[in-house]
Design a protein around this motif. Sequence first.
Motif, PDB file in Angstrom:
ATOM      1  N   MET A   1      -9.603   9.068 -11.750  1.00 47.17           N
ATOM      2  CA  MET A   1      -8.354   8.357 -11.939  1.00 47.17           C
ATOM      3  C   MET A   1      -8.241   7.320 -10.824  1.00 47.17           C
ATOM      4  O   MET A   1      -8.440   7.626  -9.661  1.00 47.17           O
ATOM      5  CB  MET A   1      -7.189   9.349 -11.892  1.00 47.17           C
ATOM      6  CG  MET A   1      -5.822   8.692 -11.834  1.00 47.17           C
ATOM      7  SD  MET A   1      -4.463   9.873 -11.745  1.00 47.17           S
ATOM      8  CE  MET A   1      -4.142  10.061 -13.470  1.00 47.17           C
ATOM      9  N   THR A   2      -7.925   6.111 -11.220  1.00 49.29           N
ATOM     10  CA  THR A   2      -7.740   5.038 -10.241  1.00 49.29           C
ATOM     11  C   THR A   2      -6.261   4.910  -9.879  1.00 49.29           C
ATOM     12  O   THR A   2      -5.391   5.505 -10.537  1.00 49.29           O
ATOM     13  CB  THR A   2      -8.219   3.698 -10.820  1.00 49.29           C
ATOM     14  OG1 THR A   2      -7.359   3.339 -11.900  1.00 49.29           O
ATOM     15  CG2 THR A   2      -9.678   3.759 -11.270  1.00 49.29           C
ATOM     16  N   GLY A   3      -5.981   4.105  -8.886  1.00 46.77           N
ATOM     17  CA  GLY A   3      -4.606   3.825  -8.514  1.00 46.77           C
ATOM     18  C   GLY A   3      -3.828   3.202  -9.651  1.00 46.77           C
ATOM     19  O   GLY A   3      -2.656   3.537  -9.887  1.00 46.77           O
ATOM     20  N   ASP A   4      -4.461   2.301 -10.387  1.00 54.87           N
ATOM     21  CA  ASP A   4      -3.815   1.677 -11.545  1.00 54.87           C
ATOM     22  C   ASP A   4      -3.489   2.716 -12.619  1.00 54.87           C
ATOM     23  O   ASP A   4      -2.409   2.688 -13.212  1.00 54.87           O
ATOM     24  CB  ASP A   4      -4.705   0.588 -12.152  1.00 54.87           C
ATOM     25  CG  ASP A   4      -4.818  -0.647 -11.273  1.00 54.87           C
ATOM     26  OD1 ASP A   4      -3.940  -0.853 -10.402  1.00 54.87           O
ATOM     27  OD2 ASP A   4      -5.789  -1.405 -11.458  1.00 54.87           O
ATOM     28  N   GLN A   5      -4.414   3.639 -12.868  1.00 55.52           N
ATOM     29  CA  GLN A   5      -4.179   4.688 -13.868  1.00 55.52           C
ATOM     30  C   GLN A   5      -3.070   5.637 -13.410  1.00 55.52           C
ATOM     31  O   GLN A   5      -2.259   6.076 -14.226  1.00 55.52           O
ATOM     32  CB  GLN A   5      -5.463   5.465 -14.137  1.00 55.52           C
ATOM     33  CG  GLN A   5      -6.509   4.646 -14.866  1.00 55.52           C
ATOM     34  CD  GLN A   5      -7.849   5.339 -14.907  1.00 55.52           C
ATOM     35  OE1 GLN A   5      -8.253   6.006 -13.957  1.00 55.52           O
ATOM     36  NE2 GLN A   5      -8.556   5.174 -16.011  1.00 55.52           N
ATOM     37  N   LEU A   6      -3.043   5.938 -12.125  1.00 53.20           N
ATOM     38  CA  LEU A   6      -1.984   6.787 -11.577  1.00 53.20           C
ATOM     39  C   LEU A   6      -0.618   6.150 -11.808  1.00 53.20           C
ATOM     40  O   LEU A   6       0.304   6.802 -12.297  1.00 53.20           O
ATOM     41  CB  LEU A   6      -2.215   7.025 -10.083  1.00 53.20           C
ATOM     42  CG  LEU A   6      -1.064   7.667  -9.306  1.00 53.20           C
ATOM     43  CD1 LEU A   6      -0.716   9.038  -9.858  1.00 53.20           C
ATOM     44  CD2 LEU A   6      -1.429   7.750  -7.825  1.00 53.20           C
ATOM     45  N   LYS A   7      -0.504   4.877 -11.492  1.00 59.45           N
ATOM     46  CA  LYS A   7       0.767   4.174 -11.667  1.00 59.45           C
ATOM     47  C   LYS A   7       1.164   4.141 -13.137  1.00 59.45           C
ATOM     48  O   LYS A   7       2.333   4.380 -13.491  1.00 59.45           O
ATOM     49  CB  LYS A   7       0.676   2.760 -11.114  1.00 59.45           C
ATOM     50  CG  LYS A   7       1.988   2.010 -11.182  1.00 59.45           C
ATOM     51  CD  LYS A   7       1.896   0.668 -10.503  1.00 59.45           C
ATOM     52  CE  LYS A   7       3.254  -0.031 -10.519  1.00 59.45           C
ATOM     53  NZ  LYS A   7       3.210  -1.296  -9.795  1.00 59.45           N
ATOM     54  N   ALA A   8       0.218   3.856 -14.021  1.00 64.21           N
ATOM     55  CA  ALA A   8       0.505   3.810 -15.459  1.00 64.21           C
ATOM     56  C   ALA A   8       0.942   5.184 -15.964  1.00 64.21           C
ATOM     57  O   ALA A   8       1.894   5.293 -16.743  1.00 64.21           O
ATOM     58  CB  ALA A   8      -0.723   3.312 -16.229  1.00 64.21           C
ATOM     59  N   TRP A   9       0.263   6.246 -15.519  1.00 60.31           N
ATOM     60  CA  TRP A   9       0.608   7.609 -15.933  1.00 60.31           C
ATOM     61  C   TRP A   9       2.024   7.947 -15.489  1.00 60.31           C
ATOM     62  O   TRP A   9       2.825   8.459 -16.269  1.00 60.31           O
ATOM     63  CB  TRP A   9      -0.402   8.594 -15.340  1.00 60.31           C
ATOM     64  CG  TRP A   9      -0.182  10.016 -15.768  1.00 60.31           C
ATOM     65  CD1 TRP A   9      -0.685  10.608 -16.881  1.00 60.31           C
ATOM     66  CD2 TRP A   9       0.590  11.009 -15.085  1.00 60.31           C
ATOM     67  NE1 TRP A   9      -0.262  11.918 -16.934  1.00 60.31           N
ATOM     68  CE2 TRP A   9       0.515  12.182 -15.848  1.00 60.31           C
ATOM     69  CE3 TRP A   9       1.334  11.009 -13.911  1.00 60.31           C
ATOM     70  CZ2 TRP A   9       1.160  13.353 -15.478  1.00 60.31           C
ATOM     71  CZ3 TRP A   9       1.984  12.175 -13.538  1.00 60.31           C
ATOM     72  CH2 TRP A   9       1.890  13.332 -14.311  1.00 60.31           C
ATOM     73  N   ARG A  10       2.335   7.655 -14.229  1.00 60.21           N
ATOM     74  CA  ARG A  10       3.660   7.962 -13.674  1.00 60.21           C
ATOM     75  C   ARG A  10       4.735   7.147 -14.377  1.00 60.21           C
ATOM     76  O   ARG A  10       5.766   7.688 -14.798  1.00 60.21           O
ATOM     77  CB  ARG A  10       3.671   7.676 -12.167  1.00 60.21           C
ATOM     78  CG  ARG A  10       5.007   7.967 -11.506  1.00 60.21           C
ATOM     79  CD  ARG A  10       5.012   7.525 -10.062  1.00 60.21           C
ATOM     80  NE  ARG A  10       4.729   6.117  -9.870  1.00 60.21           N
ATOM     81  CZ  ARG A  10       5.603   5.127 -10.137  1.00 60.21           C
ATOM     82  NH1 ARG A  10       6.791   5.376 -10.616  1.00 60.21           N
ATOM     83  NH2 ARG A  10       5.262   3.868  -9.908  1.00 60.21           N
ATOM     84  N   SER A  11       4.488   5.862 -14.552  1.00 61.57           N
ATOM     85  CA  SER A  11       5.467   4.976 -15.181  1.00 61.57           C
ATOM     86  C   SER A  11       5.740   5.357 -16.635  1.00 61.57           C
ATOM     87  O   SER A  11       6.883   5.334 -17.089  1.00 61.57           O
ATOM     88  CB  SER A  11       4.997   3.526 -15.111  1.00 61.57           C
ATOM     89  OG  SER A  11       4.910   3.106 -13.767  1.00 61.57           O
ATOM     90  N   ALA A  12       4.696   5.719 -17.363  1.00 60.09           N
ATOM     91  CA  ALA A  12       4.854   6.099 -18.768  1.00 60.09           C
ATOM     92  C   ALA A  12       5.733   7.333 -18.931  1.00 60.09           C
ATOM     93  O   ALA A  12       6.384   7.511 -19.958  1.00 60.09           O
ATOM     94  CB  ALA A  12       3.486   6.343 -19.411  1.00 60.09           C
ATOM     95  N   ARG A  13       5.771   8.163 -17.896  1.00 61.05           N
ATOM     96  CA  ARG A  13       6.572   9.381 -17.939  1.00 61.05           C
ATOM     97  C   ARG A  13       7.915   9.223 -17.225  1.00 61.05           C
ATOM     98  O   ARG A  13       8.664  10.174 -17.090  1.00 61.05           O
ATOM     99  CB  ARG A  13       5.786  10.535 -17.344  1.00 61.05           C
ATOM    100  CG  ARG A  13       4.726  11.002 -18.325  1.00 61.05           C
ATOM    101  CD  ARG A  13       3.513  11.576 -17.666  1.00 61.05           C
ATOM    102  NE  ARG A  13       2.493  11.848 -18.669  1.00 61.05           N
ATOM    103  CZ  ARG A  13       1.669  10.928 -19.161  1.00 61.05           C
ATOM    104  NH1 ARG A  13       1.731   9.682 -18.751  1.00 61.05           N
ATOM    105  NH2 ARG A  13       0.777  11.231 -20.074  1.00 61.05           N
ATOM    106  N   LYS A  14       8.171   7.986 -16.764  1.00 60.69           N
ATOM    107  CA  LYS A  14       9.430   7.662 -16.081  1.00 60.69           C
ATOM    108  C   LYS A  14       9.699   8.595 -14.895  1.00 60.69           C
ATOM    109  O   LYS A  14      10.809   9.079 -14.689  1.00 60.69           O
ATOM    110  CB  LYS A  14      10.596   7.673 -17.067  1.00 60.69           C
ATOM    111  CG  LYS A  14      10.455   6.625 -18.150  1.00 60.69           C
ATOM    112  CD  LYS A  14      11.613   6.643 -19.097  1.00 60.69           C
ATOM    113  CE  LYS A  14      11.596   5.601 -20.169  1.00 60.69           C
ATOM    114  NZ  LYS A  14      10.426   5.034 -20.661  1.00 60.69           N
TER     115      LYS A  14
END
Length: 84
Positions: A1-14
Amino acid sequence: MTGDQLKAWRSARKISQVDLGRRLGISRESMIRYEASGTDPVPKQLELAICALALGFDAFNGSNIGVNVFKLEDHSFGHVTGPV
């Protein structure tokens, strides 16, 4: 998991950086650093902790073993690299 994927995962789950950091036991500042790493991978321990959260684990007490890890795709974890 990259930093970009981490941010996307977190953001998608609000989930806020503060809340995710609290659930992972790390500071908001660390969350900011990991997300800012872009395409660099986050530490494997962090990736595994996020995977556990995605599966519904908030804490491990030794008795909650038995999760079917072969159903990761059912939990929208995202792109998983390597063996699970």
